[in-house]
Design a protein around this motif. Structure first.
Motif, PDB file in Angstrom:
ATOM      1  N   LEU A 180       0.817  -1.197   0.000  1.00 23.11           N
ATOM      2  CA  LEU A 180       0.000   0.000   0.000  1.00 23.11           C
ATOM      3  C   LEU A 180       0.860   1.259   0.000  1.00 23.11           C
ATOM      4  O   LEU A 180       0.628   2.208  -0.749  1.00 23.11           O
TER       5      LEU A 180
ATOM      6  N   ARG B 206       0.238   4.219  -2.903  1.00 26.03           N
ATOM      7  CA  ARG B 206      -0.452   5.481  -2.631  1.00 26.03           C
ATOM      8  C   ARG B 206       0.147   6.594  -3.474  1.00 26.03           C
ATOM      9  O   ARG B 206       1.364   6.704  -3.599  1.00 26.03           O
TER      10      ARG B 206
ATOM     11  N   LEU C 176     -18.895   6.232  -8.171  1.00 31.61           N
ATOM     12  CA  LEU C 176     -18.834   6.081  -6.716  1.00 31.61           C
ATOM     13  C   LEU C 176     -18.806   4.616  -6.308  1.00 31.61           C
ATOM     14  O   LEU C 176     -18.206   4.257  -5.295  1.00 31.61           O
ATOM     15  N   PHE C 177     -19.464   3.798  -7.112  1.00 36.46           N
ATOM     16  CA  PHE C 177     -19.420   2.358  -6.852  1.00 36.46           C
ATOM     17  C   PHE C 177     -17.969   1.892  -6.833  1.00 36.46           C
ATOM     18  O   PHE C 177     -17.511   1.214  -5.914  1.00 36.46           O
TER      19      PHE C 177
ATOM     20  N   LEU D  78     -15.210   3.739  -6.602  1.00 35.95           N
ATOM     21  CA  LEU D  78     -14.396   4.405  -5.578  1.00 35.95           C
ATOM     22  C   LEU D  78     -14.667   3.834  -4.190  1.00 35.95           C
ATOM     23  O   LEU D  78     -13.763   3.723  -3.357  1.00 35.95           O
ATOM     24  N   MET D  79     -15.903   3.496  -3.956  1.00 41.49           N
ATOM     25  CA  MET D  79     -16.216   2.891  -2.668  1.00 41.49           C
ATOM     26  C   MET D  79     -15.503   1.558  -2.525  1.00 41.49           C
ATOM     27  O   MET D  79     -14.881   1.274  -1.497  1.00 41.49           O
ATOM     28  N   LEU D  80     -15.590   0.767  -3.562  1.00 42.51           N
ATOM     29  CA  LEU D  80     -14.976  -0.558  -3.520  1.00 42.51           C
ATOM     30  C   LEU D  80     -13.457  -0.444  -3.352  1.00 42.51           C
ATOM     31  O   LEU D  80     -12.859  -1.059  -2.466  1.00 42.51           O
TER      32      LEU D  80
ATOM     33  N   GLY E 134     -11.678   2.049  -2.308  1.00 39.18           N
ATOM     34  CA  GLY E 134     -11.333   2.636  -1.013  1.00 39.18           C
ATOM     35  C   GLY E 134     -11.389   1.588   0.082  1.00 39.18           C
ATOM     36  O   GLY E 134     -10.455   1.451   0.881  1.00 39.18           O
ATOM     37  N   ALA E 135     -12.473   0.849   0.104  1.00 38.04           N
ATOM     38  CA  ALA E 135     -12.613  -0.200   1.112  1.00 38.04           C
ATOM     39  C   ALA E 135     -11.457  -1.184   1.016  1.00 38.04           C
ATOM     40  O   ALA E 135     -10.873  -1.596   2.029  1.00 38.04           O
TER      41      ALA E 135
ATOM     42  N   ASN F 245      -8.380  -0.698  -0.365  1.00 33.08           N
ATOM     43  CA  ASN F 245      -7.069  -0.134  -0.093  1.00 33.08           C
ATOM     44  C   ASN F 245      -6.868   0.246   1.375  1.00 33.08           C
ATOM     45  O   ASN F 245      -5.741   0.461   1.805  1.00 33.08           O
ATOM     46  N   TRP F 246      -7.954   0.333   2.069  1.00 32.73           N
ATOM     47  CA  TRP F 246      -7.844   0.632   3.492  1.00 32.73           C
ATOM     48  C   TRP F 246      -7.612  -0.620   4.340  1.00 32.73           C
ATOM     49  O   TRP F 246      -7.237  -0.536   5.508  1.00 32.73           O
TER      50      TRP F 246
ATOM     51  N   VAL G  53      -4.827  -1.279   6.903  1.00 32.14           N
ATOM     52  CA  VAL G  53      -4.850  -0.555   8.167  1.00 32.14           C
ATOM     53  C   VAL G  53      -5.414  -1.429   9.291  1.00 32.14           C
ATOM     54  O   VAL G  53      -4.976  -1.336  10.433  1.00 32.14           O
TER      55      VAL G  53
ATOM     56  N   PHE H 275     -17.140  -8.229   0.551  1.00 30.91           N
ATOM     57  CA  PHE H 275     -17.250  -6.870   0.021  1.00 30.91           C
ATOM     58  C   PHE H 275     -18.072  -6.856  -1.270  1.00 30.91           C
ATOM     59  O   PHE H 275     -18.981  -6.033  -1.447  1.00 30.91           O
TER      60      PHE H 275
ATOM     61  N   MET I 184     -15.878  -1.845   5.706  1.00 30.08           N
ATOM     62  CA  MET I 184     -16.012  -1.433   4.316  1.00 30.08           C
ATOM     63  C   MET I 184     -16.379   0.049   4.250  1.00 30.08           C
ATOM     64  O   MET I 184     -15.772   0.822   3.502  1.00 30.08           O
TER      65      MET I 184
ATOM     66  N   GLY J 228     -13.445   2.240   5.494  1.00 31.42           N
ATOM     67  CA  GLY J 228     -12.364   2.225   4.515  1.00 31.42           C
ATOM     68  C   GLY J 228     -12.696   3.119   3.332  1.00 31.42           C
ATOM     69  O   GLY J 228     -11.889   3.959   2.911  1.00 31.42           O
ATOM     70  N   ALA J 229     -13.910   2.946   2.827  1.00 27.84           N
ATOM     71  CA  ALA J 229     -14.322   3.776   1.694  1.00 27.84           C
ATOM     72  C   ALA J 229     -14.246   5.254   2.059  1.00 27.84           C
ATOM     73  O   ALA J 229     -13.774   6.091   1.272  1.00 27.84           O
TER      74      ALA J 229
ATOM     75  N   TRP K 226     -10.557   6.591   2.550  1.00 28.90           N
ATOM     76  CA  TRP K 226      -9.769   6.647   1.331  1.00 28.90           C
ATOM     77  C   TRP K 226     -10.149   7.850   0.458  1.00 28.90           C
ATOM     78  O   TRP K 226      -9.422   8.212  -0.468  1.00 28.90           O
TER      79      TRP K 226
ATOM     80  N   TRP L 286      -8.752  10.554  -3.600  1.00 28.48           N
ATOM     81  CA  TRP L 286      -9.293  10.850  -4.932  1.00 28.48           C
ATOM     82  C   TRP L 286     -10.175  12.098  -4.983  1.00 28.48           C
ATOM     83  O   TRP L 286     -10.481  12.605  -6.068  1.00 28.48           O
TER      84      TRP L 286
ATOM     85  N   PHE M 242     -22.810   6.622  -0.571  1.00 28.19           N
ATOM     86  CA  PHE M 242     -22.179   5.465   0.082  1.00 28.19           C
ATOM     87  C   PHE M 242     -23.180   4.724   0.971  1.00 28.19           C
ATOM     88  O   PHE M 242     -23.297   3.500   0.931  1.00 28.19           O
TER      89      PHE M 242
ATOM     90  N   MET N 127     -25.820   2.893  -1.100  1.00 27.67           N
ATOM     91  CA  MET N 127     -25.365   1.659  -1.726  1.00 27.67           C
ATOM     92  C   MET N 127     -25.320   0.510  -0.744  1.00 27.67           C
ATOM     93  O   MET N 127     -25.726  -0.609  -1.036  1.00 27.67           O
TER      94      MET N 127
END
Lengths: 200, 200, 200, 200
Positions: free
Chosen positions: A115, A119, A161-162, A164-166, A168-169, A171-172, A175, A191, B165, B168-169, B172, B176, B191, B194
């Motif tokens: 990660l 980034r 957004l679909f 980006l949400m995925l 983001g979830a 890539n986080w 953590v 997910f 999820m 994270g979304a 992140w 972006w 978010f 969804m």
DNA sequence: AATGAATGAGCCTTCATTCAT
DNA sequence: TATGAATGAAGGCTCATTCAT
């Protein structure tokens, strides 16, 4: 003759000694930067990890940023390869998405935490580096975008957004992820399932 | 009214001299660290930003880590306060969740990027710092957990992964987000929608 | 003859370029620390004395303490060598003791005051350093002990206190010694004579 | 009225509160500097030890050197007082010397190690300080000189070196002294005996 | 008699980098 | 391909000291 002869693919003078020291450096750098970040990893650290002196790194890379860029390329290539392999033979859009997510997560959580490398702001603040990083990253993003574009989603769903949400979830996850509880594959499945249930 | 009376001959332009230099430092540090990261921000940078000499910072904070910790506390407190305000008067669980997400996103994307501060690995590698950071962060996480616990979800849904999820979304987004396109509130609504569609 | 050949076009004024920069540093440090003490001597001072930048010292020594340790070793080695030379060929125990005392005093009062280096508490308060310093010093002490053990002393004399009295008297000399009055050799002779008269 | 009124010996306004904060500072400084040396002790350390803020010390002493000087005076005064008490009523020259040595050693090895204070080079390199330190120290030395002058020594004995040997041996004791083995008094007796046997 | 806040200089150290060999 | 030696800038921090209150 700076890099490699044009006949053979690799310097093979006496049967294959010193097989690409450059790659060793990249691998060591990946490991260290993945663990401690770009700023937290010094050229000394990297040199020590491959058994070189700091100055010697500059034979292979013009600067720390250049090294990072090579490493980033390397890392992104792995993501692409993992994606290629995961998608192979799959037709169904949701199957394809889940396979992609699984591949991404395996790469991200497996062996080393990449990660820190992926980034966009990884390599200090150098804008030139940031641009090239972004470019490479965008190509990968585009493939995810394509995967999402192929999904049969309900009309109201914002595919941007679909995605980006995925992502983001995903890539986080480094953590909070702890080895031993849920596997990367389980997380991937969950997910995708959560998103799918509502979006279809 | 802590120090100077109002009759004395003191510079009293804005209601008392140097009311809280410590706070100034924290604010400046938040701004800089938010932008350039912990390693990318030097004590000299922070000192310059508040018009002090580097050594003077050490009157207020024993070390860079200590300063970071104070700053983290400060930042987390803002998140808590924003959450308090957002939740006030709301009863419906989904309304409450969306309000919380909206508050979180506003804080995260508004004025300064506090993400760099709130990430668990923010302050270099010091484990003692990491522990205190995690503790403060966990308290906040717990509130989100409670919000999720109150949701009327379908039996099969893993509330843990649901929360991870979502968070994270959210976390992140600074990677972006660009000012001008979607507002934080729109993102928050999308978010939650969804997730809600599939999980209810 | 370690590095440069004699034919090549290299600055060869005094027999080869920079034959031992490390030694230069130790010598300069010995001089400065001998004069102004460990705390009173900065790395900058030492660097300036050898014509280097402060950071460059760290190529040769990992820390100020490490430099001090090398210097201490160096100094103690000189004492050992002086003792070797002084004792050579002497048989009579009192002759040997006096020769040793003479050698010690010459080293201590000659050219530079090495006392500040040889004192056990010399390098700040670092206990690890103190331990290594003590170890090296003890080996030297043991040789004096052996010299004292060989003396034909009257039965009632405590050889331990005999040695400690002598060494104390010697090591304190830099505090009062002024060039021009008594020579180190005269002092040595007188000290041994005083002790001998009463102890035999 | 800077220091004390001229009537009463001590400020006694309301019955003796705040009994000489200045002395507290000196005592704390003696302890710390005795342990860690002049350079190794910061004004902060001293202030903390007496429960003051660093700046407040400057109400009592104009500088660190000034504080040290006061402390040195204080320490030397103790030595003088100890000497006075030890000598009282003694007539025999050797008895008087031994009593003096005993007093010196008790002071030096007891409670705190005052060696670091009494060494002429104690307070950094400041020559003005060194001069005043030397002056105070010389007065004490003179008393030892007188004691030695009174001894019935054999004609050939150099009384100067006799004294320097004795004082050197004494002042070096803190370097090797360990509580529990020989007492200061035993050491004193032995040292004097060794010197007496040969010199009489 | 002491505090609170700061100064300015200096300290040890680390870093990316260079360059002759 | 690499080493050995160094550079120059910067980094976190400590220190004696000052001064208005």
């Amino acid at each position: 003759m700076t890099k490699a002869g044009q006949g053979a693919a690799v310097p093979a003078e006496r049967g294959g000694r010193a097989p690409n020291r450059r790659e060793d450096v990249i691998r060591a750098a990946a490991e260290l930067i993945g663990e401690r970040g770009f700023d937290g990893t010094s050229m000394r650290d990297i040199a020590r990890a491959v058994g070189m002196l700091p100055g010697s790194l500059y034979y292979h890379f013009a600067s720390k940023e250049e090294l990072f860029l090579a490493l980033h390329e390397h890392a992104v290539a792995r993501y692409h390869a993992a994606l290629d392999a995961a998608l192979e033979g799959l037709r169904d859009p949701w199957d394809r998405l889940e396979a992609a997510v699984r591949a991404h997560l395996r790469e991200l959580l497996g062996s080393r935490n990449l990660l820190a490398i992926v980034r966009p702001d990884a390599a200090g603040g150098d804008p030139a580096v940031a641009a090239r990083v972004r470019a490479e990253r965008d190509a990968y993003d585009q493939r995810i975008r394509d995967l999402v574009a192929a999904l049969p989603l309900a009309p109201g769903v914002d595919r941007g957004l679909f995605r980006l949400m995925l992502l983001g979830a995903l890539n986080w996850t480094p953590v909070w992820f702890r080895e031993g509880r849920r596997t990367p594959d389980e997380i991937a499945a969950a997910f995708v399932a959560m998103l799918r249930a509502g979006a279809e």
